[in-house]
Design a protein around this motif. Structure first.
Motif, PDB file in Angstrom:
ATOM      1  N   ASN A  84     -22.851  33.145  36.786  1.00 58.66           N
ATOM      2  CA  ASN A  84     -22.175  32.123  37.579  1.00 58.66           C
ATOM      3  C   ASN A  84     -21.098  31.435  36.751  1.00 58.66           C
ATOM      4  N   PRO A  85     -19.850  31.373  37.234  1.00 58.68           N
ATOM      5  CA  PRO A  85     -18.768  30.752  36.450  1.00 58.68           C
ATOM      6  C   PRO A  85     -19.047  29.310  36.068  1.00 58.68           C
ATOM      7  N   GLY A  86     -19.718  28.567  36.937  1.00 61.58           N
ATOM      8  CA  GLY A  86     -20.039  27.179  36.637  1.00 61.58           C
ATOM      9  C   GLY A  86     -20.974  27.059  35.445  1.00 61.58           C
ATOM     10  N   TRP A  87     -22.052  27.867  35.459  1.00 60.13           N
ATOM     11  CA  TRP A  87     -22.997  27.829  34.348  1.00 60.13           C
ATOM     12  C   TRP A  87     -22.376  28.369  33.064  1.00 60.13           C
ATOM     13  N   VAL A  88     -21.590  29.420  33.179  1.00 56.67           N
ATOM     14  CA  VAL A  88     -20.923  29.985  31.994  1.00 56.67           C
ATOM     15  C   VAL A  88     -19.984  28.953  31.373  1.00 56.67           C
ATOM     16  N   GLY A  89     -19.218  28.257  32.219  1.00 54.70           N
ATOM     17  CA  GLY A  89     -18.314  27.223  31.732  1.00 54.70           C
ATOM     18  C   GLY A  89     -19.063  26.067  31.110  1.00 54.70           C
ATOM     19  N   TYR A  90     -20.175  25.673  31.758  1.00 52.02           N
ATOM     20  CA  TYR A  90     -20.986  24.572  31.222  1.00 52.02           C
ATOM     21  C   TYR A  90     -21.541  24.931  29.851  1.00 52.02           C
ATOM     22  N   ASP A  91     -22.064  26.143  29.711  1.00 45.81           N
ATOM     23  CA  ASP A  91     -22.625  26.575  28.429  1.00 45.81           C
ATOM     24  C   ASP A  91     -21.543  26.658  27.357  1.00 45.81           C
ATOM     25  N   TRP A  92     -20.357  27.130  27.731  1.00 43.33           N
ATOM     26  CA  TRP A  92     -19.273  27.259  26.756  1.00 43.33           C
ATOM     27  C   TRP A  92     -18.807  25.880  26.287  1.00 43.33           C
ATOM     28  N   VAL A  93     -18.650  24.942  27.235  1.00 42.25           N
ATOM     29  CA  VAL A  93     -18.231  23.584  26.876  1.00 42.25           C
ATOM     30  C   VAL A  93     -19.289  22.915  26.004  1.00 42.25           C
ATOM     31  N   THR A  94     -20.570  23.128  26.346  1.00 48.80           N
ATOM     32  CA  THR A  94     -21.656  22.553  25.557  1.00 48.80           C
ATOM     33  C   THR A  94     -21.627  23.064  24.123  1.00 48.80           C
ATOM     34  N   THR A  95     -21.363  24.359  23.962  1.00 49.87           N
ATOM     35  CA  THR A  95     -21.308  24.939  22.620  1.00 49.87           C
ATOM     36  C   THR A  95     -20.109  24.424  21.841  1.00 49.87           C
ATOM     37  N   VAL A  96     -18.995  24.227  22.523  1.00 45.52           N
ATOM     38  CA  VAL A  96     -17.813  23.672  21.849  1.00 45.52           C
ATOM     39  C   VAL A  96     -18.094  22.250  21.378  1.00 45.52           C
ATOM     40  N   LEU A  97     -18.765  21.471  22.229  1.00 44.72           N
ATOM     41  CA  LEU A  97     -19.095  20.094  21.865  1.00 44.72           C
ATOM     42  C   LEU A  97     -20.097  20.041  20.715  1.00 44.72           C
ATOM     43  N   THR A  98     -20.967  21.036  20.640  1.00 51.08           N
ATOM     44  CA  THR A  98     -21.928  21.139  19.536  1.00 51.08           C
ATOM     45  C   THR A  98     -22.153  22.618  19.239  1.00 51.08           C
ATOM     46  N   PRO A  99     -21.732  23.107  18.065  1.00 52.92           N
ATOM     47  CA  PRO A  99     -21.288  22.340  16.905  1.00 52.92           C
ATOM     48  C   PRO A  99     -19.796  22.455  16.564  1.00 52.92           C
ATOM     49  N   ILE A 100     -18.982  23.070  17.429  1.00 53.39           N
ATOM     50  CA  ILE A 100     -17.589  23.338  17.046  1.00 53.39           C
ATOM     51  C   ILE A 100     -16.823  22.037  16.783  1.00 53.39           C
ATOM     52  N   LEU A 101     -16.818  21.122  17.765  1.00 53.21           N
ATOM     53  CA  LEU A 101     -16.086  19.864  17.609  1.00 53.21           C
ATOM     54  C   LEU A 101     -16.616  19.023  16.450  1.00 53.21           C
ATOM     55  N   PRO A 102     -17.955  18.830  16.316  1.00 52.00           N
ATOM     56  CA  PRO A 102     -18.451  18.086  15.148  1.00 52.00           C
ATOM     57  C   PRO A 102     -18.044  18.731  13.828  1.00 52.00           C
ATOM     58  N   PHE A 103     -18.048  20.054  13.779  1.00 54.26           N
ATOM     59  CA  PHE A 103     -17.661  20.777  12.571  1.00 54.26           C
ATOM     60  C   PHE A 103     -16.233  20.400  12.170  1.00 54.26           C
ATOM     61  N   VAL A 104     -15.329  20.405  13.157  1.00 53.93           N
ATOM     62  CA  VAL A 104     -13.925  20.076  12.899  1.00 53.93           C
ATOM     63  C   VAL A 104     -13.777  18.607  12.506  1.00 53.93           C
ATOM     64  N   LEU A 105     -14.458  17.715  13.225  1.00 53.57           N
ATOM     65  CA  LEU A 105     -14.340  16.282  12.949  1.00 53.57           C
ATOM     66  C   LEU A 105     -14.853  15.929  11.552  1.00 53.57           C
ATOM     67  N   ILE A 106     -15.971  16.504  11.169  1.00 51.16           N
ATOM     68  CA  ILE A 106     -16.528  16.212   9.848  1.00 51.16           C
ATOM     69  C   ILE A 106     -15.597  16.707   8.752  1.00 51.16           C
ATOM     70  N   LEU A 107     -15.034  17.902   8.919  1.00 47.56           N
ATOM     71  CA  LEU A 107     -14.067  18.412   7.942  1.00 47.56           C
ATOM     72  C   LEU A 107     -12.850  17.487   7.859  1.00 47.56           C
ATOM     73  N   LEU A 108     -12.368  17.019   9.018  1.00 43.43           N
ATOM     74  CA  LEU A 108     -11.200  16.136   9.052  1.00 43.43           C
ATOM     75  C   LEU A 108     -11.485  14.810   8.359  1.00 43.43           C
ATOM     76  N   PHE A 109     -12.596  14.147   8.730  1.00 43.34           N
ATOM     77  CA  PHE A 109     -12.933  12.847   8.133  1.00 43.34           C
ATOM     78  C   PHE A 109     -13.176  12.972   6.631  1.00 43.34           C
ATOM     79  N   ASN A 110     -13.819  14.053   6.213  1.00 42.10           N
ATOM     80  CA  ASN A 110     -14.065  14.239   4.786  1.00 42.10           C
ATOM     81  C   ASN A 110     -12.766  14.466   4.022  1.00 42.10           C
ATOM     82  N   ALA A 111     -11.866  15.246   4.603  1.00 47.22           N
ATOM     83  CA  ALA A 111     -10.578  15.499   3.946  1.00 47.22           C
ATOM     84  C   ALA A 111      -9.792  14.199   3.784  1.00 47.22           C
ATOM     85  N   LEU A 112      -9.751  13.382   4.845  1.00 44.77           N
ATOM     86  CA  LEU A 112      -9.044  12.101   4.770  1.00 44.77           C
ATOM     87  C   LEU A 112      -9.711  11.151   3.779  1.00 44.77           C
TER      88      LEU A 112
END
Length: 325
Positions: free
Chosen positions: A170-198
């Motif tokens: 189902n496109p809705g569930w696939v999209g929900y799962d993909w967004v959930t995975t981006v929110l954790t851990p992809i986005l935190p991974f990027v944010l932590i690298l950014l804050f640490n670099a600064l």
């Protein structure tokens, strides 16, 4: 090969549970006392991180994985129960990740934004951020409860949990799962690298300036209490966030590999399957590493930990001595 992975996972999860539960409990007790030389704001974040790490071990490892390997056929395998356990396990793991992000941002503000430190880096703000983040992440995982169906039905009782086919189609569930995975851990991974670099960049610049000023005043041989205090805080901050990056890097790489390559994770070959499960093993390890980091980075925490660990033994010895008298 698959049998070997099965045995390794079975032993690994039990080891993590045996070690992770007591060390996180001890960390929660010690940090909540506020005797480790840390600010109340920092202590609040660290207590929250230890709490959700403990809950992750309870739901994700003990009630979900260990029960599957060691205690099959219990009430935990009833479909509504195991669906709830799975959703709660993912929610607590997300909280563990995002509390690391909020702690990293708090330290970034404290170190790099001195004018905003007084308003943001407070115990009240920490409590609001932790509570809001936790509630939002719990609501975010409610839909996962409805993604499971029973494998079998015995006497009108649904047993075991398996993803519904619609979750993968189902496109809705696939999209929900993909967004959930981006929110954790992809986005935190990027944010932590950014804050640490600064943060590191700010520290290097500030360090050069202070050394120049102290050199001009001809007191370079004296210690700098402010820099020493900041150094200890930075070591704790960078070690915790660095540990997260290392332990989650394989999981992030596996997600990017499957996404960019358009691969189905359910149809991995042996090497891809091993890589996927190695990533899972590492991220599970992140649930019990912070306590050891506190011990290495904070001498006062180490002293409190040793004192707390000795307390049950000393109590038993005192009880035995009283009975002998």
């Amino acid at each position: 090969m698959l049998e070997t992975i099965y045995r390794v996972r079975k032993i690994w999860y039990m080891v993590i549970a045996v070690i992770g539960v007591p060390v996180n409990l001890v960390a929660m007790v010690i940090l909540s006392r506020g005797k480790c030389g840390l600010s109340t704001c920092t202590s609040r974040y660290l207590v929250a991180m230890a709490t959700v790490d403990l809950l992750t071990i309870v739901f994700e490892i003990i009630l979900w994985r260990i029960s599957y390997y060691y205690f099959p056929g219990t009430f935990l395998d009833i479909t509504p129960v195991c669906s709830a356990i799975s959703a709660l396990g993912m929610a607590t793991m997300d909280c563990s990740v995002w509390f690391t992000v909020t702690f990293t941002f708090d330290r970034f503000v404290a170190i790099c934004c001195r004018k905003r430190k007084a308003k943001y880096c407070t115990e009240k703000t920490a409590a609001v951020v932790i509570t809001t983040t936790g509630v939002l992440l719990c609501f975010k995982h409610i839909p996962y409860f409805f993604t499971y169906r029973p494998i079998k039905v015995i006497d009108n009782m649904p047993w075991d949990c398996i993803r519904k086919p619609s979750f993968y189609m189902n496109p809705g569930w696939v999209g929900y799962d993909w967004v959930t995975t981006v929110l954790t851990p992809i986005l935190p991974f990027v944010l932590i690298l950014l804050f640490n670099a600064l943060t590191v960049r700010h520290i290097l610049v500030t360090s050069r300036v202070r050394k120049g000023l102290r050199g001009q005043s001809k007191v370079e041989n004296r210690s700098d209490p402010e820099m020493e205090s900041r150094r200890r805080s930075v070591i704790l901050h960078l070690t915790i966030s660095g540990s997260f990056i290392i332990l989650w890097s394989v999981n992030v790489a596996e997600f990017l590999y499957s996404t960019i390559g358009g691969l189905d994770q359910n149809n991995y070959n042996d090497s891809e399957f091993i890589f996927q499960h190695f990533g899972e093993i590492l991220l599970i390890l992140s649930c019990c590493t912070n306590t050891f980091i506190y011990g290495l980075a904070q001498s006062q925490f180490r002293q409190q930990f040793i004192r707390t660990a000795k307390y049950p033994l000393s109590s038993i010895i005192q009880l035995i001595n009283k009975q002998n008298i």
